[in-house]
Design a protein around this motif. Sequence first.
Motif, PDB file in Angstrom:
ATOM      1  N   UNK A 291       0.833  -1.196   0.000  1.00  0.00           N
ATOM      2  CA  UNK A 291       0.000   0.000   0.000  1.00  0.00           C
ATOM      3  C   UNK A 291       0.869   1.248   0.000  1.00  0.00           C
ATOM      4  N   UNK A 292       0.453   2.241  -0.756  1.00  0.00           N
ATOM      5  CA  UNK A 292       1.155   3.518  -0.724  1.00  0.00           C
ATOM      6  C   UNK A 292       0.776   4.271   0.541  1.00  0.00           C
ATOM      7  N   UNK A 293       1.744   4.847   1.205  1.00  0.00           N
ATOM      8  CA  UNK A 293       1.468   5.670   2.385  1.00  0.00           C
ATOM      9  C   UNK A 293       1.022   7.046   1.912  1.00  0.00           C
ATOM     10  N   UNK A 299      -0.525   4.634   9.685  1.00  0.00           N
ATOM     11  CA  UNK A 299      -0.826   3.237   9.991  1.00  0.00           C
ATOM     12  C   UNK A 299      -1.892   2.743   9.026  1.00  0.00           C
ATOM     13  N   UNK A 300      -2.094   1.425   9.038  1.00  0.00           N
ATOM     14  CA  UNK A 300      -3.134   0.823   8.211  1.00  0.00           C
ATOM     15  C   UNK A 300      -3.823  -0.259   9.022  1.00  0.00           C
ATOM     16  N   UNK A 301      -5.149  -0.386   8.870  1.00  0.00           N
ATOM     17  CA  UNK A 301      -5.940  -1.393   9.577  1.00  0.00           C
ATOM     18  C   UNK A 301      -6.730  -2.229   8.575  1.00  0.00           C
ATOM     19  N   UNK A 302      -6.935  -3.496   8.917  1.00  0.00           N
ATOM     20  CA  UNK A 302      -7.750  -4.408   8.108  1.00  0.00           C
ATOM     21  C   UNK A 302      -8.833  -5.026   8.984  1.00  0.00           C
ATOM     22  N   UNK A 334       0.904 -20.476  13.440  1.00  0.00           N
ATOM     23  CA  UNK A 334       0.593 -20.297  12.013  1.00  0.00           C
ATOM     24  C   UNK A 334       1.783 -20.797  11.202  1.00  0.00           C
ATOM     25  N   UNK A 335       1.686 -22.002  10.687  1.00  0.00           N
ATOM     26  CA  UNK A 335       2.813 -22.569   9.960  1.00  0.00           C
ATOM     27  C   UNK A 335       2.474 -22.996   8.536  1.00  0.00           C
ATOM     28  N   UNK A 336       1.199 -23.289   8.268  1.00  0.00           N
ATOM     29  CA  UNK A 336       0.819 -23.735   6.936  1.00  0.00           C
ATOM     30  C   UNK A 336       0.301 -22.606   6.078  1.00  0.00           C
ATOM     31  N   UNK A 337      -0.867 -22.102   6.444  1.00  0.00           N
ATOM     32  CA  UNK A 337      -1.493 -20.995   5.721  1.00  0.00           C
ATOM     33  C   UNK A 337      -1.642 -19.822   6.684  1.00  0.00           C
ATOM     34  N   UNK A 338      -1.235 -18.641   6.260  1.00  0.00           N
ATOM     35  CA  UNK A 338      -1.306 -17.493   7.167  1.00  0.00           C
ATOM     36  C   UNK A 338      -1.121 -16.189   6.409  1.00  0.00           C
ATOM     37  N   UNK A 339      -1.486 -15.110   7.078  1.00  0.00           N
ATOM     38  CA  UNK A 339      -1.190 -13.761   6.620  1.00  0.00           C
ATOM     39  C   UNK A 339      -0.025 -13.235   7.438  1.00  0.00           C
ATOM     40  N   UNK A 340       0.963 -12.697   6.771  1.00  0.00           N
ATOM     41  CA  UNK A 340       2.099 -12.100   7.466  1.00  0.00           C
ATOM     42  C   UNK A 340       1.952 -10.587   7.447  1.00  0.00           C
ATOM     43  N   UNK A 341       1.766 -10.008   8.644  1.00  0.00           N
ATOM     44  CA  UNK A 341       1.616  -8.565   8.814  1.00  0.00           C
ATOM     45  C   UNK A 341       2.635  -8.129   9.854  1.00  0.00           C
ATOM     46  N   UNK A 342       3.762  -7.571   9.461  1.00  0.00           N
ATOM     47  CA  UNK A 342       4.795  -7.198  10.431  1.00  0.00           C
ATOM     48  C   UNK A 342       4.264  -6.265  11.517  1.00  0.00           C
ATOM     49  N   UNK A 396       6.129   0.496   8.452  1.00  0.00           N
ATOM     50  CA  UNK A 396       6.161   1.016   7.090  1.00  0.00           C
ATOM     51  C   UNK A 396       7.418   0.538   6.367  1.00  0.00           C
ATOM     52  N   UNK A 397       7.288   0.262   5.051  1.00  0.00           N
ATOM     53  CA  UNK A 397       6.119   0.468   4.197  1.00  0.00           C
ATOM     54  C   UNK A 397       4.991  -0.518   4.524  1.00  0.00           C
TER      55      UNK A 397
END
Length: 445
Positions: A291-293, A299-302, A334-342, A396-397
């Motif tokens: 995403x462009x800042x 910050x960004x939320x989902x 979370x080892x198989x399927x996951x979302x990685x959000x630092x 960020x980014x």
Amino acid sequence: MFGKYLGSVFVVCLLADILQTSSMNLTSPQRPRNGKVLSLFQIIQFQNGFCMGFGNRNGTCYTQGECEARDGSSVGTCANGFGVCCAFTLSCGQSTSENCTYLVQSSTSTIANPCTYTVCPANNNICRIRFDFTTFNINGPVTGSATATIPALTTAGGAIGDCATDIFTITAPGNFAPPVICGFNTGQHMIVDASRTMCNEAQFSLNGMGTREWDIKGKLEPKMAHEFHILKQLLLVTQYNCGDEQGGPDGCLQYFTGLTGTVSSFNFPTTSAIVDPTTTHLSSQMQTMCWRQEMNTCAICWIPVVLGSDTITGSFGLSVSKNKLPRGETDGLCSGDYLQIPNAQSNVETNADDTFVIGTIGSDVNLSDRICGRFFSSALDDAERQLSRSVCTQQRPFRMTFQSDGDEVTLTKVVTKNPANLNELNRIPGGIVGFNLRWTLQTCS
């Protein structure tokens, strides 16, 4: 850069005593000393830049002759009427190096197989190529079916999510290629790296029965081309800072701009009224979203999208849960399927200390890098993970990566209960769903 070629229109003008100078940079002839009127050719030149046409088609501004010579078709006028907005449509087996090329297949069951389109960079300055899936509907993967009761025994976990009949691929010579996809992907897009010496191939391999159709718009993105960014505003209805890369940062398969929108895993039914229990994400995915800042955002939320009145199945489900009840999981679980959000932070409303505030991190806020399970949540309290919550990050980014393996966990032995930790098909929501999230950039405090 696309603008390096100039279209030219030759106009024969009989000059009168009073000469008018055109706003199109016409070269005004001079009246001879003897007072005679001269007839001569004048050249109108314009850049071959982006133009908006009719019928949801865009193109490149050429003269009528240039457009016909390039096998394009006029979808409107440009350059104050001296040029035509020239659009290009590619059929199976053809190649192009034109900007704004459409890969089109009408709804029919008779399609060349495999159907390959070759997209070559227009020049050595091209570094990224974007494919927008205006319409994309081919046969989907092997599906599972989540259930609130004990599901039947199955050994099909290794096949669930696989594109077993139809597949779509894009090559990226010398670079990382996008994952193989299939199913419903209308509204999605992919951005791939271009090669200086080789072309990219977009290919449909169709091996099942059924009717398919697609309408894919290919756009070549020039590196650091400020003039092209200005023109692109008309196409994407967004604003770009000078010098920004429209193609997005390196390694980003998808790139989003603006303050809010939605993002989903491939093959998610984003236009459906509900999330059916058979909704299945694809196997072996590596989908990096960036995403462009925007100005004054920090910050960004989902949060999962609610489709219609569906508040049970939900728009998120990846893998099994730690316990028998369906719940959200993070990090090492979370080892198989996951979302990685630092540095993901929870934004729950049940406790003021947990509420997301830019620039601060509460003492009981959980920082996570991976999110999975049956609900979208990174809350510290396990009980709060039994509902989807808003998840945010100040890292960020702004970036999020969807990783999936080649197998889904299914029940292979008889059980008397219905635990969510043994089977991704056990309980609702299932762990095979994938995700459909609304994202919103947060203003700085």
